[in-house]
Scaffold this motif. Sequence first.
Motif, PDB file in Angstrom:
ATOM      1  N   HIS A   2      54.799  48.538  41.578  1.00  0.00           N
ATOM      2  CA  HIS A   2      55.458  48.116  42.704  1.00  0.00           C
ATOM      3  C   HIS A   2      56.248  46.869  42.742  1.00  0.00           C
ATOM      4  O   HIS A   2      55.693  45.758  42.051  1.00  0.00           O
ATOM      5  CB  HIS A   2      54.454  48.120  43.752  1.00  0.00           C
ATOM      6  CG  HIS A   2      53.622  49.338  43.915  1.00  0.00           C
ATOM      7  ND1 HIS A   2      54.138  50.484  44.500  1.00  0.00           N
ATOM      8  CD2 HIS A   2      52.256  49.719  43.621  1.00  0.00           C
ATOM      9  CE1 HIS A   2      53.110  51.521  44.591  1.00  0.00           C
ATOM     10  NE2 HIS A   2      52.209  50.960  43.783  1.00  0.00           N
ATOM     11  N   PHE A   7      42.643  41.701  39.399  1.00  0.00           N
ATOM     12  CA  PHE A   7      44.075  42.260  39.967  1.00  0.00           C
ATOM     13  C   PHE A   7      45.054  40.927  39.196  1.00  0.00           C
ATOM     14  O   PHE A   7      44.728  39.913  39.230  1.00  0.00           O
ATOM     15  CB  PHE A   7      44.008  42.148  41.549  1.00  0.00           C
ATOM     16  CG  PHE A   7      43.143  43.421  41.960  1.00  0.00           C
ATOM     17  CD1 PHE A   7      43.516  44.707  41.518  1.00  0.00           C
ATOM     18  CD2 PHE A   7      42.221  43.202  42.943  1.00  0.00           C
ATOM     19  CE1 PHE A   7      42.619  45.683  41.981  1.00  0.00           C
ATOM     20  CE2 PHE A   7      41.368  44.075  43.449  1.00  0.00           C
ATOM     21  CZ  PHE A   7      41.732  45.574  42.850  1.00  0.00           C
ATOM     22  N   ARG A   8      46.371  41.520  39.182  1.00  0.00           N
ATOM     23  CA  ARG A   8      47.425  40.855  38.763  1.00  0.00           C
ATOM     24  C   ARG A   8      48.600  41.081  39.369  1.00  0.00           C
ATOM     25  O   ARG A   8      48.904  42.259  39.875  1.00  0.00           O
ATOM     26  CB  ARG A   8      47.660  41.252  37.315  1.00  0.00           C
ATOM     27  CG  ARG A   8      46.212  41.021  36.465  1.00  0.00           C
ATOM     28  CD  ARG A   8      46.651  41.861  34.996  1.00  0.00           C
ATOM     29  NE  ARG A   8      45.229  41.446  34.438  1.00  0.00           N
ATOM     30  CZ  ARG A   8      44.638  42.834  33.410  1.00  0.00           C
ATOM     31  NH1 ARG A   8      45.603  43.797  33.432  1.00  0.00           N
ATOM     32  NH2 ARG A   8      43.654  42.615  33.139  1.00  0.00           N
ATOM     33  N   ALA A   9      49.374  40.141  39.547  1.00  0.00           N
ATOM     34  CA  ALA A   9      50.889  40.021  39.873  1.00  0.00           C
ATOM     35  C   ALA A   9      51.724  39.341  38.899  1.00  0.00           C
ATOM     36  O   ALA A   9      51.275  38.370  38.389  1.00  0.00           O
ATOM     37  CB  ALA A   9      51.002  39.660  41.188  1.00  0.00           C
ATOM     38  N   THR A  10      52.967  39.598  38.514  1.00  0.00           N
ATOM     39  CA  THR A  10      53.661  38.906  37.577  1.00  0.00           C
ATOM     40  C   THR A  10      54.962  38.863  38.472  1.00  0.00           C
ATOM     41  O   THR A  10      55.476  39.515  39.285  1.00  0.00           O
ATOM     42  CB  THR A  10      54.362  39.543  36.289  1.00  0.00           C
ATOM     43  OG1 THR A  10      54.876  40.868  36.926  1.00  0.00           O
ATOM     44  CG2 THR A  10      53.312  39.963  35.430  1.00  0.00           C
ATOM     45  N   ASN A  11      55.864  37.572  38.511  1.00  0.00           N
ATOM     46  CA  ASN A  11      56.703  37.202  39.386  1.00  0.00           C
ATOM     47  C   ASN A  11      57.717  36.641  38.487  1.00  0.00           C
ATOM     48  O   ASN A  11      57.587  35.752  37.442  1.00  0.00           O
ATOM     49  CB  ASN A  11      56.104  36.340  40.317  1.00  0.00           C
ATOM     50  CG  ASN A  11      57.276  35.822  41.315  1.00  0.00           C
ATOM     51  OD1 ASN A  11      58.369  34.911  40.982  1.00  0.00           O
ATOM     52  ND2 ASN A  11      57.327  36.343  42.579  1.00  0.00           N
ATOM     53  N   LYS A  12      58.897  36.758  38.871  1.00  0.00           N
ATOM     54  CA  LYS A  12      60.387  36.400  38.268  1.00  0.00           C
ATOM     55  C   LYS A  12      61.286  35.675  39.271  1.00  0.00           C
ATOM     56  O   LYS A  12      61.543  36.199  40.169  1.00  0.00           O
ATOM     57  CB  LYS A  12      60.886  37.341  37.784  1.00  0.00           C
ATOM     58  CG  LYS A  12      61.943  37.396  36.379  1.00  0.00           C
ATOM     59  CD  LYS A  12      62.311  38.500  35.728  1.00  0.00           C
ATOM     60  CE  LYS A  12      63.759  38.453  35.158  1.00  0.00           C
ATOM     61  NZ  LYS A  12      63.740  37.421  33.928  1.00  0.00           N
ATOM     62  N   SER A  31      58.167  39.810  42.709  1.00  0.00           N
ATOM     63  CA  SER A  31      56.847  40.151  42.200  1.00  0.00           C
ATOM     64  C   SER A  31      56.719  41.691  41.656  1.00  0.00           C
ATOM     65  O   SER A  31      57.310  42.425  42.298  1.00  0.00           O
ATOM     66  CB  SER A  31      55.801  39.882  42.741  1.00  0.00           C
ATOM     67  OG  SER A  31      55.794  38.311  42.995  1.00  0.00           O
ATOM     68  N   ILE A  56      53.832  44.630  40.725  1.00  0.00           N
ATOM     69  CA  ILE A  56      52.174  44.860  40.616  1.00  0.00           C
ATOM     70  C   ILE A  56      51.963  46.294  40.046  1.00  0.00           C
ATOM     71  O   ILE A  56      52.408  47.168  40.436  1.00  0.00           O
ATOM     72  CB  ILE A  56      51.546  45.011  42.159  1.00  0.00           C
ATOM     73  CG1 ILE A  56      51.734  43.474  42.606  1.00  0.00           C
ATOM     74  CG2 ILE A  56      50.241  45.364  42.175  1.00  0.00           C
ATOM     75  CD1 ILE A  56      51.440  43.327  44.003  1.00  0.00           C
ATOM     76  N   PHE A  68      58.123  43.710  44.860  1.00  0.00           N
ATOM     77  CA  PHE A  68      58.338  43.002  45.805  1.00  0.00           C
ATOM     78  C   PHE A  68      59.288  41.906  45.714  1.00  0.00           C
ATOM     79  O   PHE A  68      59.207  41.026  45.048  1.00  0.00           O
ATOM     80  CB  PHE A  68      57.082  42.754  46.662  1.00  0.00           C
ATOM     81  CG  PHE A  68      56.161  44.090  46.763  1.00  0.00           C
ATOM     82  CD1 PHE A  68      56.396  44.630  47.599  1.00  0.00           C
ATOM     83  CD2 PHE A  68      54.953  44.208  45.793  1.00  0.00           C
ATOM     84  CE1 PHE A  68      55.715  46.069  47.709  1.00  0.00           C
ATOM     85  CE2 PHE A  68      54.315  45.322  45.812  1.00  0.00           C
ATOM     86  CZ  PHE A  68      54.630  46.237  46.908  1.00  0.00           C
TER      87      PHE A  68
END
Lengths: 188, 188
Positions: free
Chosen positions: B68, B36-41, B50, B52, B70
Amino acid sequence: MSKTMESPIRNGVDTATLFATLDAVKGNPEIAKFQFRATNKWISGTHNQSTIHGFYGAMQEMQHVSAHVFDADHPGVLVGNDHGPTPAEYVLHALAACLTAGIANIAAARNVKLTEVESTVEGDIDLLGILGIGNGVRNGYQQIKVSFKLKGDDPEKLRKVVEQSTARSAVYDIVTNGVPVNIEVEAG
Amino acid sequence: MSKTMESPIRNGVDTATLFATLDAVKGNPEIAKFQFRATNKWISGTHNQSTIHGFYGAMQEMQHVSAHVFDADHPGVLVGNDHGPTPAEYVLHALAACLTAGIANIAAARNVKLTEVESTVEGDIDLLGILGIGNGVRNGYQQIKVSFKLKGDDPEKLRKVVEQSTARSAVYDIVTNGVPVNIEVEAG
């Protein structure tokens, strides 16, 4: 104090307020005791919804400006209807968000210029664990990798900021060290 | 098999597909390996966002039906602008969501009737830790309490379902036992 008077807002962080908050907490540690909360309601199958609104802190009941509602579900491949990310993906978001907020605060406090912070978080999980068919396979992530890309000041200064953010991150501590969880059930 | 043919959808869970998935994984454990992954800025101050969307699973790159996004931030009392919940609150949501999804799945698999599942999660945190002014105070939650309210079948059956969900929950395992986290930084 002279530095913060010159330019109290750095990287979008109000450093004057940040330092004032630190002073206030040093004067009365009781205001640092917080309780965060979420309520959750099952909808159908693996789809459920949490609301985050009120919390306790600074010796009083408080609320976020608005109530935040989040859907979680499993994707089709995991026998859900994909109405939202999986719960485990929210943990990756929380980890990235906490480290990034810390980076912004610490950079501001140290007068380190920040123009860009991006990250990717990857969590490896073997679902044999949660499916109950893996011999000794854990339920949760086996490992998590966070890859940061920072721009702004001197690279060495930026690296030190990430180090300090890691050393002071609530979610990094939760995810790496674990927390005692007590579950109560009212059924009927 | 006869039971699932009679009524494959229970509590919104497609039990026929659930059991077929279990059989498929038993036949080829490789399909249970997920990432599983999330990218954040970073946006500004403690506000960051983030996304997803993609993940790896069932031996292929996959995507949620939609991406998605958040927002996370600190509230005003913690020197943020309250554009979203704090990262630590997302962890509470993830924990409630994971246990609740498991409750629905396990109840369906056991033919236990479920009409209502609600929970409140409370995490106690002393911010002296993240502020770096507490002697030995940890950064993360000191304890988390989850209070479930279930309705439907016999209370004892419902309690056993919660027990089994806890024993098989990815996020409960992550939050109680911790996960090794590796952080890489590209700066400059």
